[in-house]
Design a protein around this motif. Structure first.
Motif, PDB file in Angstrom:
ATOM      1  N   ARG A 221     -29.601  29.820   9.637  1.00 50.76           N
ATOM      2  CA  ARG A 221     -28.293  29.164   9.593  1.00 50.76           C
ATOM      3  C   ARG A 221     -28.365  27.957   8.666  1.00 50.76           C
ATOM      4  N   ARG A 244     -16.454  35.809   5.852  1.00 49.64           N
ATOM      5  CA  ARG A 244     -16.548  35.793   7.314  1.00 49.64           C
ATOM      6  C   ARG A 244     -18.008  35.834   7.764  1.00 49.64           C
ATOM      7  N   ARG A 245     -18.841  36.573   7.045  1.00 51.53           N
ATOM      8  CA  ARG A 245     -20.261  36.607   7.392  1.00 51.53           C
ATOM      9  C   ARG A 245     -20.950  35.301   7.015  1.00 51.53           C
ATOM     10  N   HIS A 247     -19.439  32.391   7.151  1.00 46.71           N
ATOM     11  CA  HIS A 247     -19.016  31.479   8.219  1.00 46.71           C
ATOM     12  C   HIS A 247     -19.925  31.632   9.437  1.00 46.71           C
ATOM     13  N   ALA A 248     -20.335  32.855   9.715  1.00 46.21           N
ATOM     14  CA  ALA A 248     -21.178  33.123  10.882  1.00 46.21           C
ATOM     15  C   ALA A 248     -22.569  32.496  10.762  1.00 46.21           C
ATOM     16  N   VAL A 249     -23.044  32.273   9.527  1.00 46.94           N
ATOM     17  CA  VAL A 249     -24.366  31.647   9.364  1.00 46.94           C
ATOM     18  C   VAL A 249     -24.269  30.158   9.010  1.00 46.94           C
ATOM     19  N   LYS A 251     -23.602  26.381  10.257  1.00 52.30           N
ATOM     20  CA  LYS A 251     -23.597  25.614  11.490  1.00 52.30           C
ATOM     21  C   LYS A 251     -22.198  25.042  11.720  1.00 52.30           C
ATOM     22  N   LEU A 270     -10.838  30.368   9.183  1.00 53.62           N
ATOM     23  CA  LEU A 270     -12.171  29.937   9.613  1.00 53.62           C
ATOM     24  C   LEU A 270     -12.581  28.582   9.044  1.00 53.62           C
ATOM     25  N   ALA A 284     -16.365  24.512   7.940  1.00 46.79           N
ATOM     26  CA  ALA A 284     -16.251  25.553   8.963  1.00 46.79           C
ATOM     27  C   ALA A 284     -15.610  25.000  10.224  1.00 46.79           C
TER      28      ALA A 284
END
Length: 285
Positions: A221, A244-245, A247-249, A251, A270, A284
């Motif tokens: 992350r 979107r991926r 954003h997922a990694v 923090k 997001l 984020a």
């Protein structure tokens, strides 16, 4: 023989150009527009000659026989290699030094290194520019970095990554966006034609092969992601999926930096906009 001559002259048959477009989109997500025929012939001509192939059709057929062939890698490298330069657009690096580093370095409760991802790093100027910025911040803060800075730089091109790891650049490369003071401070001159990034700058950067179409597994992350001037080559659907991926990694509260002509596609829910004056980044949610 007619196909080979047509390809070398830059005039491709629509059917074979379409086959190549579909291959490239499937392999790395790049969507070539109809007016890119000349680009294809320019970059692929030598590969056809070296492999004694007469047409793009033959080239695609040979690559489709194996997803891990040397030829497939060579073609993708040729089509995804883009020129870049040091401290591109200036403002992301100034904002990083003046605002983001102070904010993240002194963040209450933060533990471990400050992690930055340079996605689609091309020939390495961006991640090394980030590392130089970290070093400048360290120097203006009495030589102290409360949190060490780790930079993960990824690219699809294996040829580019090998060049990046060496940290060596020729005269034409070092003059593009690099002030004389930074050249003297952060590079060792090997000879009249070659400079190498100093070890202290290189050591912050880890280079890894990564296709942005694939899952972001094993990279961890990040506090900050630079993904600039690459999303413009992808379809709207793939852009949104990648964002979107990413954003997922990131923090919570992490920062995303895009190219000046790029936006959030369908992932605007997001992120919130951060005005850098000039320029824009995204935080984020």
């Amino acid at each position: 023989m007619g196909d080979k001559l047509a390809t070398r002259s830059g005039q491709l048959e629509p059917e074979e150009f379409e086959k190549f477009r579909l291959f490239l989109k499937d392999a790395c997500g790049i969507s070539l527009s109809e007016n890119k025929q000349y680009l294809v012939t320019t970059r692929i001509r030598r590969i056809l000659a070296d492999n004694q192939l007469d047409s793009l059709t033959q080239l695609v057929e040979q690559m489709q026989r194996s997803r891990h062939s040397r030829l497939r890698t060579e073609v993708i490298d040729a089509m995804t290699t883009n020129e870049t330069f040091w401290f591109r657009d200036t403002y992301p690096f100034e904002y990083l030094k003046q605002t983001i580093f102070p904010e993240l370095q002194n963040q209450k409760g933060a533990i471990g290194p400050l992690r930055i991802w340079s996605a689609a790093c091309s020939s390495g100027q961006e991640p090394y520019s980030i590392s130089m910025t970290a070093e400048e911040y360290r120097r203006i803060n009495m030589g102290v970095l409360p949190r060490p800075v780790e930079i993960v730089a990824t690219d699809l091109s294996s040829a580019m990554l090998e060049q990046c790891k060496s940290g060596e650049y020729d005269k034409m490369s070092v003059v593009r966006g690099l002030a004389r003071e930074r050249l003297d401070s952060f590079f060792d001159k090997l000879n009249n034609e070659t400079w190498r990034v100093k070890p202290a700058i290189r050591e912050r950067v880890q280079f890894k092969a990564l296709n942005l179409m694939d899952p972001f597994i094993g990279i961890g992350r990040f506090d900050l992601i630079f993904c600039r001037n690459v999303l413009i080559y992808f379809s709207a659907e793939l852009k949104e999926d990648i964002l979107r991926r990413m954003h997922a990694v990131l923090k919570p509260g992490g920062i995303l930096v895009l190219g000046s002509s790029e936006g959030l596609a369908g992932a605007g829910d997001l992120f919130e906009m951060v005005h850098c004056n000039p320029g824009i980044m995204y935080r984020a949610r």
